[in-house]
Design an enzyme around this catalytic site. Structure first.
Site, PDB file in Angstrom:
ATOM      1  N   ASP A  41     -21.208 -10.200 -52.888  1.00 52.74           N
ATOM      2  CA  ASP A  41     -21.572 -10.155 -54.320  1.00 52.74           C
ATOM      3  C   ASP A  41     -20.399  -9.864 -55.257  1.00 52.74           C
ATOM      4  O   ASP A  41     -20.581  -9.814 -56.472  1.00 52.74           O
ATOM      5  CB  ASP A  41     -22.705  -9.113 -54.528  1.00 52.74           C
ATOM      6  N   HIS A  61     -17.504 -10.849 -44.588  1.00 52.81           N
ATOM      7  CA  HIS A  61     -18.429 -11.999 -44.450  1.00 52.81           C
ATOM      8  C   HIS A  61     -18.174 -13.030 -45.529  1.00 52.81           C
ATOM      9  O   HIS A  61     -19.083 -13.782 -45.906  1.00 52.81           O
ATOM     10  CB  HIS A  61     -19.890 -11.503 -44.518  1.00 52.81           C
ATOM     11  N   CYS A  65     -17.094 -27.725 -48.752  1.00 57.10           N
ATOM     12  CA  CYS A  65     -17.694 -28.838 -47.983  1.00 57.10           C
ATOM     13  C   CYS A  65     -17.120 -28.792 -46.571  1.00 57.10           C
ATOM     14  O   CYS A  65     -15.902 -28.854 -46.389  1.00 57.10           O
ATOM     15  CB  CYS A  65     -17.317 -30.162 -48.660  1.00 57.10           C
ATOM     16  N   CYS A  67     -17.558 -36.190 -51.646  1.00 60.40           N
ATOM     17  CA  CYS A  67     -17.682 -37.080 -50.460  1.00 60.40           C
ATOM     18  C   CYS A  67     -19.145 -37.306 -50.110  1.00 60.40           C
ATOM     19  O   CYS A  67     -19.466 -38.039 -49.178  1.00 60.40           O
ATOM     20  CB  CYS A  67     -16.937 -36.452 -49.266  1.00 60.40           C
ATOM     21  N   GLY A 126     -24.384   2.230 -46.861  1.00 61.88           N
ATOM     22  CA  GLY A 126     -25.361   1.173 -47.154  1.00 61.88           C
ATOM     23  C   GLY A 126     -25.349   0.031 -46.165  1.00 61.88           C
ATOM     24  O   GLY A 126     -25.543  -1.123 -46.545  1.00 61.88           O
ATOM     25  N   THR A 127     -25.118   0.359 -44.875  1.00 65.77           N
ATOM     26  CA  THR A 127     -25.237  -0.696 -43.868  1.00 65.77           C
ATOM     27  C   THR A 127     -26.050  -0.165 -42.689  1.00 65.77           C
ATOM     28  O   THR A 127     -25.855   0.955 -42.233  1.00 65.77           O
ATOM     29  CB  THR A 127     -23.866  -1.222 -43.379  1.00 65.77           C
ATOM     30  N   SER A 128     -26.948  -1.019 -42.194  1.00 66.48           N
ATOM     31  CA  SER A 128     -27.773  -0.611 -41.040  1.00 66.48           C
ATOM     32  C   SER A 128     -26.955  -0.664 -39.755  1.00 66.48           C
ATOM     33  O   SER A 128     -27.395  -0.216 -38.707  1.00 66.48           O
ATOM     34  CB  SER A 128     -28.972  -1.566 -40.920  1.00 66.48           C
ATOM     35  N   PRO A 155     -29.920   6.602 -46.988  1.00 66.63           N
ATOM     36  CA  PRO A 155     -31.144   7.419 -46.938  1.00 66.63           C
ATOM     37  C   PRO A 155     -31.854   7.343 -45.581  1.00 66.63           C
ATOM     38  O   PRO A 155     -32.635   8.213 -45.241  1.00 66.63           O
ATOM     39  CB  PRO A 155     -32.041   6.806 -48.025  1.00 66.63           C
ATOM     40  N   ALA A 174     -26.370   5.991 -52.243  1.00 66.01           N
ATOM     41  CA  ALA A 174     -24.922   5.951 -52.507  1.00 66.01           C
ATOM     42  C   ALA A 174     -24.625   6.190 -53.985  1.00 66.01           C
ATOM     43  O   ALA A 174     -23.608   6.792 -54.337  1.00 66.01           O
ATOM     44  CB  ALA A 174     -24.380   4.590 -52.075  1.00 66.01           C
TER      45      ALA A 174
END
Ligand code: APR
Length: 232
Positions: free
Chosen positions: A87, A102, A110, A133, A170-172, A197, A215
């Site tokens: 983001d 990521h 393309c 194309c 904030g990551t599982s 949390p 956070a």
């Protein structure tokens, strides 16, 4: 310090995460919509989800958690943010060293001819955006089934190996190889602080401290506490 962030840090910016109750994967089956094979087989179908993500990303602004990490970098207390998010909110918050594990959504590419266009300025309609194309274009982020960008992977491993503290925010920790980074950091002697949390999929032996709070509250409080220490 180094931060490893996931979708949870952007929840307070209005972007749902993936695996919480109302997360993106509760509406779209990840292997059906998030895998490169699905994109190749039916780009129009996958673009239905991509347009929904794109609309959320476009409207989102950094929240106090992103701003706090930028402040820690400004104070030379944080060396880099390794983010799984696409983001660009860390950059918008002022973070300079952001390793996009990521990829990102700022450009489309393309896979047939390698052509690239900037995302902003494009009007997304029913059909997938087409390359000159003729092939369907895809965002410059990593689908399931694809490699992590080599440079980002190398930098992230280097950061994990050399940090004293890794903030896992904030990551599982459900998705490899990003989820291997905290273990790598701990093996190299770093303290691991989780800010989430909920409990996450890291072995408890790899977690030195778990602050089970959002956070958006925790990181500004950390900055304030460090400012306090500094003045004392
Ligand atoms: N503050 C801190 N953590 C939060 C907050 C918040 N305000 N809100 C939610 N969380 C936590 C959730 O409890 C959860 O543990 O953020 C975590 C989000 O986990 P996921 O939804 O699994 O997102 P993430 O870990 O980023 O997913 C990793 O999986 O789907 C792929 O490529 C995608 O990059 C993504 C990867």
């Amino acid at each position: 310090m180094v931060a490893l962030t996931g979708a949870g840090i952007s929840v307070e910016s209005g972007i749902p995460d993936f695996r919480s109750e109302d997360g993106l994967w509760s509406r779209y089956e990840p292997m059906e919509y998030g895998h490169i094979r699905s994109f190749r087989a039916n780009p129009r179908k996958v673009w239905k989800m991509l347009r929904e993500m794109d609309a959320l990303l476009g409207a989102a602004m950094p929240n106090p958690a992103h701003l706090a990490l930028a402040r820690l970098e400004e104070r030379s207390l944080l060396k880099a943010v390794i983010t799984q998010n696409v983001d660009s909110l860390h950059q918008k918050a002022g973070s300079r060293r952001v390793i996009e594990f990521h990829g990102h959504g700022r450009t489309l590419r393309c896979d047939e001819c390698g052509g690239r266009v900037r995302r902003d300025g494009l009007i997304l309609g029913e059909d997938p955006p087409r390359c000159a194309c003729g092939s369907a274009m895809r965002p410059d982020f990593v689908f399931f089934g694809e490699e992590i960008p080599r440079e980002a992977h190398g930098e992230a491993v280097e950061m994990a190996r050399s940090c004293d503290v890794m903030l896992v925010v904030g990551t599982s920790a459900a998705v490899a190889p990003a989820s291997h980074l905290p273990h790598l950091a701990r093996k190299s002697g770093a303290a691991i602080i989780v800010i989430d949390p909920r409990s996450i999929e890291l072995p408890s032996a790899d977690i030195d401290l778990h602050i089970a709070k959002p956070a958006g509250k925790t990181l500004p409080a950390l900055v304030e506490a460090l400012d306090q220490l500094e003045t004392e």
